[in-house]
Design a protein around this motif. Structure first.
Motif, PDB file in Angstrom:
ATOM      1  N   ALA A 118      11.778 -18.184  -1.972  1.00 25.25           N
ATOM      2  CA  ALA A 118      10.699 -17.755  -1.085  1.00 25.25           C
ATOM      3  C   ALA A 118       9.845 -16.702  -1.790  1.00 25.25           C
ATOM      4  O   ALA A 118      10.313 -16.001  -2.696  1.00 25.25           O
ATOM      5  N   PRO A 119       8.599 -16.550  -1.378  1.00 27.50           N
ATOM      6  CA  PRO A 119       7.757 -15.527  -1.997  1.00 27.50           C
ATOM      7  C   PRO A 119       8.075 -14.140  -1.471  1.00 27.50           C
ATOM      8  O   PRO A 119       8.630 -13.975  -0.384  1.00 27.50           O
ATOM      9  N   THR A 120       7.701 -13.156  -2.259  1.00 33.89           N
ATOM     10  CA  THR A 120       7.685 -11.775  -1.790  1.00 33.89           C
ATOM     11  C   THR A 120       6.253 -11.458  -1.364  1.00 33.89           C
ATOM     12  O   THR A 120       5.354 -11.421  -2.211  1.00 33.89           O
ATOM     13  N   PRO A 121       6.021 -11.275  -0.071  1.00 26.92           N
ATOM     14  CA  PRO A 121       4.641 -10.983   0.365  1.00 26.92           C
ATOM     15  C   PRO A 121       4.178  -9.634  -0.165  1.00 26.92           C
ATOM     16  O   PRO A 121       4.980  -8.710  -0.361  1.00 26.92           O
ATOM     17  N   GLY A 122       2.899  -9.520  -0.402  1.00 24.47           N
ATOM     18  CA  GLY A 122       2.337  -8.240  -0.816  1.00 24.47           C
ATOM     19  C   GLY A 122       2.402  -7.213   0.295  1.00 24.47           C
ATOM     20  O   GLY A 122       2.690  -7.528   1.457  1.00 24.47           O
ATOM     21  N   ASP A 123       2.132  -5.967  -0.039  1.00 20.14           N
ATOM     22  CA  ASP A 123       2.183  -4.884   0.937  1.00 20.14           C
ATOM     23  C   ASP A 123       1.030  -4.994   1.936  1.00 20.14           C
ATOM     24  O   ASP A 123       0.003  -5.630   1.674  1.00 20.14           O
ATOM     25  N   GLU A 124       1.209  -4.361   3.070  1.00 17.00           N
ATOM     26  CA  GLU A 124       0.109  -4.218   4.023  1.00 17.00           C
ATOM     27  C   GLU A 124      -1.052  -3.519   3.325  1.00 17.00           C
ATOM     28  O   GLU A 124      -0.866  -2.574   2.558  1.00 17.00           O
ATOM     29  N   ASN A 125      -2.253  -4.011   3.577  1.00 15.59           N
ATOM     30  CA  ASN A 125      -3.427  -3.406   2.961  1.00 15.59           C
ATOM     31  C   ASN A 125      -4.480  -3.105   4.022  1.00 15.59           C
ATOM     32  O   ASN A 125      -4.203  -3.214   5.220  1.00 15.59           O
ATOM     33  N   ARG A 126      -5.659  -2.749   3.592  1.00 19.76           N
ATOM     34  CA  ARG A 126      -6.709  -2.368   4.534  1.00 19.76           C
ATOM     35  C   ARG A 126      -7.135  -3.531   5.423  1.00 19.76           C
ATOM     36  O   ARG A 126      -7.735  -3.329   6.476  1.00 19.76           O
ATOM     37  N   TYR A 127      -6.840  -4.771   4.994  1.00 22.88           N
ATOM     38  CA  TYR A 127      -7.296  -5.949   5.731  1.00 22.88           C
ATOM     39  C   TYR A 127      -6.214  -6.568   6.619  1.00 22.88           C
ATOM     40  O   TYR A 127      -6.483  -6.963   7.748  1.00 22.88           O
ATOM     41  N   ALA A 128      -4.982  -6.701   6.098  1.00 23.14           N
ATOM     42  CA  ALA A 128      -3.963  -7.459   6.823  1.00 23.14           C
ATOM     43  C   ALA A 128      -2.600  -7.215   6.200  1.00 23.14           C
ATOM     44  O   ALA A 128      -2.473  -6.512   5.189  1.00 23.14           O
ATOM     45  N   THR A 129      -1.561  -7.840   6.804  1.00 24.64           N
ATOM     46  CA  THR A 129      -0.193  -7.752   6.301  1.00 24.64           C
ATOM     47  C   THR A 129       0.300  -9.156   5.987  1.00 24.64           C
ATOM     48  O   THR A 129       0.505  -9.974   6.894  1.00 24.64           O
ATOM     49  N   PRO A 130       0.501  -9.495   4.704  1.00 29.29           N
ATOM     50  CA  PRO A 130       1.004 -10.824   4.364  1.00 29.29           C
ATOM     51  C   PRO A 130       2.456 -11.019   4.814  1.00 29.29           C
ATOM     52  O   PRO A 130       3.233 -10.057   4.912  1.00 29.29           O
TER      53      PRO A 130
END
Length: 338
Positions: A179-191
């Motif tokens: 499975a992927p490791t989602p990126g961190d929450e950012n100014r736009y959204a949370t993967p």
């Protein structure tokens, strides 16, 4: 909305057991991911690839570099540019980091209409010392979100696009067996592993993240292409604006505008058009500097522009008469939406 910085990213790390990884594996993986994205209908030809090989002992030591390689229909067939890059990479001896970056045009849907962005995704595939493979997928559109990056709910758009992104992430994970490791929450959204968190639950981090961050970032990128000058119109206004659409070869590259009640004027690049929008913006801003040197006030600039023969300017004015916009924010929104 289309952004110049990623809205979200996902990373897969693969450590093959008991065997060495050929450096060209990074190229093969990037092409395989593009095929997944294209297979679910969100990537479009023609992707552009760069390959860089650096020494592990000194990352400034570049042993091989190739940029602007097109991803052809059979990218690793003999005699293709990408196949030659793969051969160069595999022929090198020693411990290296092989980095492959692919800029991927793509398509998305709003109810009843399909649109294209010249950078909807980027794929980064790295091979470290023939033993570790790291892959990152980035996206530059908010069509996978329940609310766009200006804080507006967009459920119909989400319903048409988010399932295809989720399917692509699933198929890429099956390709790698993890499975992927989602990126961190950012100014736009949370993967997340399947896309993004529902922004309607807790609300976005910013009411208008696109306007707060993307518009200034686009301006900085555009201004970085220009030499310093004092011959500038102010680039912001609170008043209504008139504008011309700038097109080239059937593609909208952006909008050259002028305020009607103060002395502001500028160019809004259409983000979905990619780097050509910024190349066009540079040319049109240089033309605006010429108008400023001539002492023209902003309300007269568009008429002057329409009268000029400018073969060196990228793109041409598409309308016979300037179009009206209630404010600059609305024009910025138009330039980022499609």
């Amino acid at each position: 909305m289309i952004t110049t910085d990623p809205i979200g990213e996902w990373t897969w790390e693969i450590t093959p057991e008991g065997r060495s990884v050929e450096p060209s594996r990074a190229i093969q993986i990037a092409a395989a991911i593009w095929n997944v994205l294209a297979g679910v209908g969100i990537a479009a030809p023609v992707a552009e690839v760069s390959v860089t090989v650096r020494s592990m002992g000194d990352m400034r030591d570049i042993r091989f570099e190739a940029t602007g390689i097109p991803l052809e229909e059979d990218p690793l067939a003999p005699h293709t540019a990408l196949a030659r890059a793969a051969s160069h990479t595999d022929a090198l001896q020693g411990d290296f980091v092989v980095a492959v970056r692919m800029r991927c045009p793509g398509v998305w849907s709003v109810p009843g209409t399909r649109h294209r962005a010249e950078q909807l995704f980027t794929i980064q595939a790295d091979v470290w010392k023939r033993s570790l493979v790291a892959v990152t997928l980035e996206t530059y559109s908010d069509v996978w979100l329940t609310m766009d990056t200006r804080g507006r709910e967009q459920i119909a758009t989400y319903d048409e696009n988010a399932p295809r992104l989720a399917l692509a992430l699933k198929e890429i994970s099956e390709l790698f067996g993890c499975a992927p490791t989602p990126g961190d929450e950012n100014r736009y959204a949370t993967p997340t592993e399947t896309g993004f968190e529902d922004l309607r639950i807790e609300g976005p981090a910013y009411v208008d993240a696109w306007g707060t961050f993307e518009v200034p970032a686009r301006s900085r990128r555009l201004r970085s292409l220009l030499p310093p000058s004092e011959e500038e119109y102010p680039e912001t206004t609170e008043h209504p604006v008139h504008y011309y659409t700038v097109r080239d070869q059937g593609q909208i590259l952006g909008y050259v505008w002028a305020a009607q009640a103060d002395n502001a004027a500028g160019f809004e690049p259409r983000t979905a058009a990619g780097k050509r929008a910024f190349e066009a913006g540079r040319a049109w801003l240089l033309r605006l500097r010429e108008a400023h040197r001539l002492g023209l006030q902003a309300p007269d600039v568009l008429t002057w522009l329409a009268q000029q023969a400018a073969p060196h300017v990228i793109g041409h004015i598409a309308e016979d008469e300037p179009q009206a916009c209630p404010n600059l924010d609305s024009l910025e929104d138009l330039s980022g939406r499609w």
